[in-house]
Every structure is written in C-alpha cells, then in structure tokens.
Design an enzyme around this catalytic site. Structure first.
Site: not given
Ligand code: THU
Length: 160
Positions: A75, A115
């Site tokens: 991500e 993330c």
C-alpha cells in the site's frame, strides 16, 4: 469519567464478482501487482492498485529486505509512488489483495496500521475520502468508504 464508543460501517461483498465492474478491474490490477511482490521472507504477497482522478492507475507490491524493517508494504509502495509521480492528482480508490505462499488466504486482509496512517495523510491532504477495498486471495471483499473509517483516533498534523 465517560465512555466513548467508536463505531464504523463497512460493506462486505461475497466475492470479487459482486463488485461493480470498474472495481473488479481495479482489484484485478491489484492481483496482477501481487505477482510482483518480493516476499522471500514472509512468503506473504500483497498487491495494491490505486485509481487517481486523472484516470491513471498506480500499482504497488510489498518489497522485503534481509534487514526486515527496511522492507515496505504494498500500500505504501503504491501511494508514495502516486504522491511522487502525480502530486496534484486526487486518490479515488485503492484495491488491496494478499496471498500467502503457504496457505490459501480466503479472508479479507486489511491494510496494516502503518499503511492506514500513511493513506490517511493523503486523504487529509486532498480533503476527499479514499475508498478502500481489500480481500485475501479469494472470497469476501470489504469496502470502506473512507480511510478514516479504518483508523479512528489517527495522529494528525494539527498537533504539531
Ligand atoms: N504487508 C503489506 O504489504 N501490507 C500490509 O498491509 C500488511 C503486510 C506485507 C509486509 C511484509 O512484506 C508481509 O506483508 C508480511 O508482513
């Protein structure tokens, strides 16, 4: 003392086929990106695909390192590239998929906390929600209308 209750709402799709066609395509791109994961240590491949408001799709996959903390999640690989290459574009949607090399990953794998914090930064920067879709290798797909739904009590810049 008072108690504070934090609630969130997510949508759960039975599988990728139940998603709207455009999201299916984005998730398929994330699945393809997953193939490029470099995960010799964890054997856990993750792929991400980001749709920008200029219609460009940016991908990422996890890139590991013998010095474990030097690796990076899929991500963040994707979103940092989007920020670096298209700093003015807004991020509309992110699709995430994960697949263990050791077993069938049939439950949705949400983005890790680090993330979420990184994605939240871009959501705040662009002042527009980012839709997040995440799945395993197969099975259910979870949708969050905004990253904020996945990270209550985030750390944000107003305190700095
Ligand atoms: N990983 C991701 O790419 N995204 C996440 O949100 C969770 C974990 C990667 C990092 C590492 O390469 C492997 O999955 C196992 O933690």
């Amino acid at each position: 003392m008072k108690e504070v209750k934090i609630e969130t709402t997510l949508q759960v799709y039975d599988d990728i086929n139940e998603l709207p066609k455009a999201i299916q395509n984005l998730m398929t791109t994330a699945i393809e990106a997953r193939e490029n994961a470099y995960a010799p240590y964890s054997k856990f491949n993750v792929g991400a695909a980001i749709l920008l408001d200029n219609s460009i799709v940016v991908i990422g996959s996890n890139q590991e390192n013998a010095c474990f903390p030097s690796g990076l999640c899929a991500e963040r690989t994707a979103i940092f590239y989007a920020g670096a290459k298209y700093p003015k574009a807004k991020i509309l949607k992110m699709a995430i998929t994960a697949s263990s090399q050791n077993q069938i990953t049939n439950k949705p794998i949400p983005p890790c906390g680090a993330c979420r914090q990184s994605i939240a930064e871009y959501e705040i920067k662009q002042d527009q929600p980012i839709e997040i879709y995440f799945m395993g290798a197969e099975g259910k797909v979870v949708k969050s209308n905004s990253l904020a739904n996945l990270l209550p009590l985030l750390f944000e810049s107003s305190v700095l």
